[in-house]
Design an enzyme around this catalytic site. Structure first.
Site, PDB file in Angstrom:
ATOM      1  N   SER A 179       0.613  -1.311  -0.077  1.00  0.00           N
ATOM      2  CA  SER A 179      -0.012  -0.035   0.009  1.00  0.00           C
ATOM      3  C   SER A 179       0.961   1.272  -0.148  1.00  0.00           C
ATOM      4  CB  SER A 179      -0.965  -0.108   1.419  1.00  0.00           C
ATOM      5  OG  SER A 179      -1.870  -0.828   0.973  1.00  0.00           O
ATOM      6  N   LYS A 182       0.357   4.034  -2.703  1.00  0.00           N
ATOM      7  CA  LYS A 182      -0.427   5.001  -2.619  1.00  0.00           C
ATOM      8  C   LYS A 182       0.251   6.471  -2.488  1.00  0.00           C
ATOM      9  CE  LYS A 182      -4.462   2.396  -0.651  1.00  0.00           C
ATOM     10  NZ  LYS A 182      -3.867   1.161  -0.369  1.00  0.00           N
ATOM     11  N   SER A 350      -5.707   3.892   4.227  1.00  0.00           N
ATOM     12  CA  SER A 350      -5.351   3.006   3.056  1.00  0.00           C
ATOM     13  C   SER A 350      -6.366   2.581   2.385  1.00  0.00           C
ATOM     14  CB  SER A 350      -4.544   1.762   3.766  1.00  0.00           C
ATOM     15  OG  SER A 350      -3.917   1.099   2.695  1.00  0.00           O
TER      16      SER A 350
END
Length: 513
Positions: A179, A182, A350
């Protein structure tokens, strides 16, 4: 990817990896806030002390960087703003103790502010605050040898005031970021569209007012209140023209390509659609894994039809997909939160759905198809414009769920340094959206009130089976704002890997203040 190669979290069978808390409307550390409510924390005085200290450092980090866990308000966390205003003080002032039962006086922070004012000026290390020089290899090398970090690990630390790399191990090795990708997605979206951009959802009516079309622009955060407001505004326009019944169409054509993420149907992400209600969630949740609709656009249209009926306008038959007539006119519009707020929410929680939507919005801005491939090309092109190292980098998706994503520690740390650069104020929401250690988002439960990094570390987490990552910022004892990225793969114990990454970040800040 075979089913056996996917983690439980990827399949939607488990919520281990990145636990998130519901954003609070109160500053963290206050009664009802994250720290005070957590079992095992002894006494409110220590909680308030950490909150007071953290508020000063957090505000200094990015001209209003935040500690409260929402809500988002045009790129600045509202609770933190209100709290700072009520205090009536600046980050460089000593705070009086006042009530002996209240928070301890917060430390003075001129060095932190000086570091920010110098950030990105390119004037060299002479502008960095004075203080004892730390031997980062001596500090970090032993921690990187922790077996919990698996078979491969990489690390980069950059002084954001000078742009100088202070530390690097495997800096240019492409690795699966999970993640933390991102960070790249949100930087690209802000660069392409700007922090004030809002995603529209509109209702268009035909010339004869017999047909209305609900048109999705790609806002995954469209909620019931917004949809009801659209219906009310539409009904008002139709009643004025004495049109009590209509045919309803819905248009999700702003997006193209496969709807499902490459990992397939999954509770961590809805099918991609330019029209959806509450991220296609089938429960009342606002974040985290949840059962998802297989027809987000149809569900949104059917809900809209119900709200039209409540407002006194009957729809003939069931809503059907279709585009608005060429001569139709807009009768109602809803705008999403500013992009700055969407970026903060995507990073703090997230949020995979928002991240993928931001990638597609970047594609639309670049004139690319609004699908996974178009998002990949558009995000990569925006990163190139920042002059950052992209050798071996592959942006496969916007969320980090795809294991084909490959980034380097140098890229992630470099992106964070760019976000701290005064020459790029449009990127500041990337810093303000990073979870705060022990306080918000995916870091809320990874640090205790007594942990050395609590309140001082702001970082995006990343977790897939065998992959753990952490990238963010911390202020060291010299007052320097450091950007860091730590990547690990081949890990076998997620909890231990996370502790090892947290120890690295804490060491950068020299432990407890």
């Amino acid at each position: 990817m075979s089913l056996t190669q996917m983690s439980a979290r990827e399949r939607g069978w488990s919520t281990v990896a990145e636990p998130v808390e519901r954003p609070s409307t109160e500053p963290s550390g206050t009664p009802g806030g994250t720290i005070a409510a957590r079992p095992g924390v002894r006494g409110a005085v220590n909680d308030w002390r950490f909150t007071a200290v953290s508020a000063v450092v957090g505000l200094a980090l990015a001209a209003g960087a935040v500690l409260a866990a929402g809500p988002w308000d045009s790129g600045q966390r509202k609770a933190e703003r209100d709290r700072a205003t009520a205090a009536g003080r600046t980050g460089g002032a000593h705070h009086d103790g006042g009530d002996p039962e209240g928070p301890a006086p917060a430390p003075r922070a001129p060095a932190v502010l000086a570091a920010l004012s110098a950030a990105g000026t390119g004037t060299g290390a002479k502008n960095a605050p004075a203080g004892a020089t730390r031997d980062l290899p001596a500090v970090l090398d032993p921690l990187l040898k922790n077996d919990a970090l698996g078979t491969r690990r990489a690390a980069v630390v950059i002084d954001t005031a000078t742009g100088v790399r202070l530390y690097g191990k495997g800096a240019d090795a492409p690795m699966t970021p999970a993640s933390t990708v991102k960070i790249a997605t949100t930087v690209a979206a802000l660069g392409a569209l700007g922090p004030a951009h809002r995603i529209p959802t509109t209702v268009r009516a035909s010339d004869d007012l017999r047909t209305v079309t609900l048109v999705g622009g790609g806002d995954p955060t469209l909620d019931k209140a917004a949809l009801r407001a659209l219906a009310t505004e539409t009904a008002r326009a139709l009643k004025t023209a004495k049109a009590p019944s209509v045919r309803l169409r819905y248009d999700a054509s702003a997006y193209s390509g496969p709807a499902h993420h490459p990992i397939g149907p999954n509770e961590n992400i809805a099918p991609m659609s330019a029209l959806m209600l509450n991220e296609g969630r089938l429960d009342d949740s606002a974040k985290g894994p949840a059962p998802r609709s297989e027809d987000p656009a149809g569900d949104a249209a059917r809900a809209f039809a119900g709200y039209l009926d409540d407002a006194g306008v009957t729809t003939k038959g069931a809503p059907a997909p279709g585009r608005a007539a060429e001569k139709s006119r807009t009768v109602a519009t809803h705008l999403s939160a500013p992009l700055s707020g969407l970026v903060e929410r995507a990073l703090t929680n997230s949020d995979n759905d928002i991240a993928e939507a931001l990638a597609r919005q970047t594609a639309i801005a670049a004139g690319q198809p609004a699908d996974f491939k178009g998002g990949r090309r558009a995000v990569t092109a925006r990163l190139k414009k920042l002059g950052l190292p992209l050798k071996g980098v592959n942006i496969a998706d916007g969320s980090g769920l795809d294991r084909k994503d490959k980034v380097t520690a140098a890229l992630l740390a470099g992106l964070l340094a760019r976000a701290a650069d005064p020459a790029h104020p449009e990127l500041r929401p990337v810093l303000t959206g990073l979870p705060v250690a022990g306080f918000s988002g995916t870091l809320s439960s990874r640090y205790t009130a007594r942990a050395g990094g609590t309140g001082f570390i702001r970082a995006k987490t990343g977790t897939l089976t065998g992959v753990n990552s952490l990238a963010g910022t911390v202020v060291d004892t010299r007052g320097r704002l450091l950007a860091f990225a730590f990547l690990a793969s081949g890990t076998t114990a997620p909890a231990e890997a996370q502790k090892a990454l947290d120890a690295l970040a804490t060491a950068l800040g020299a432990g407890r203040r």
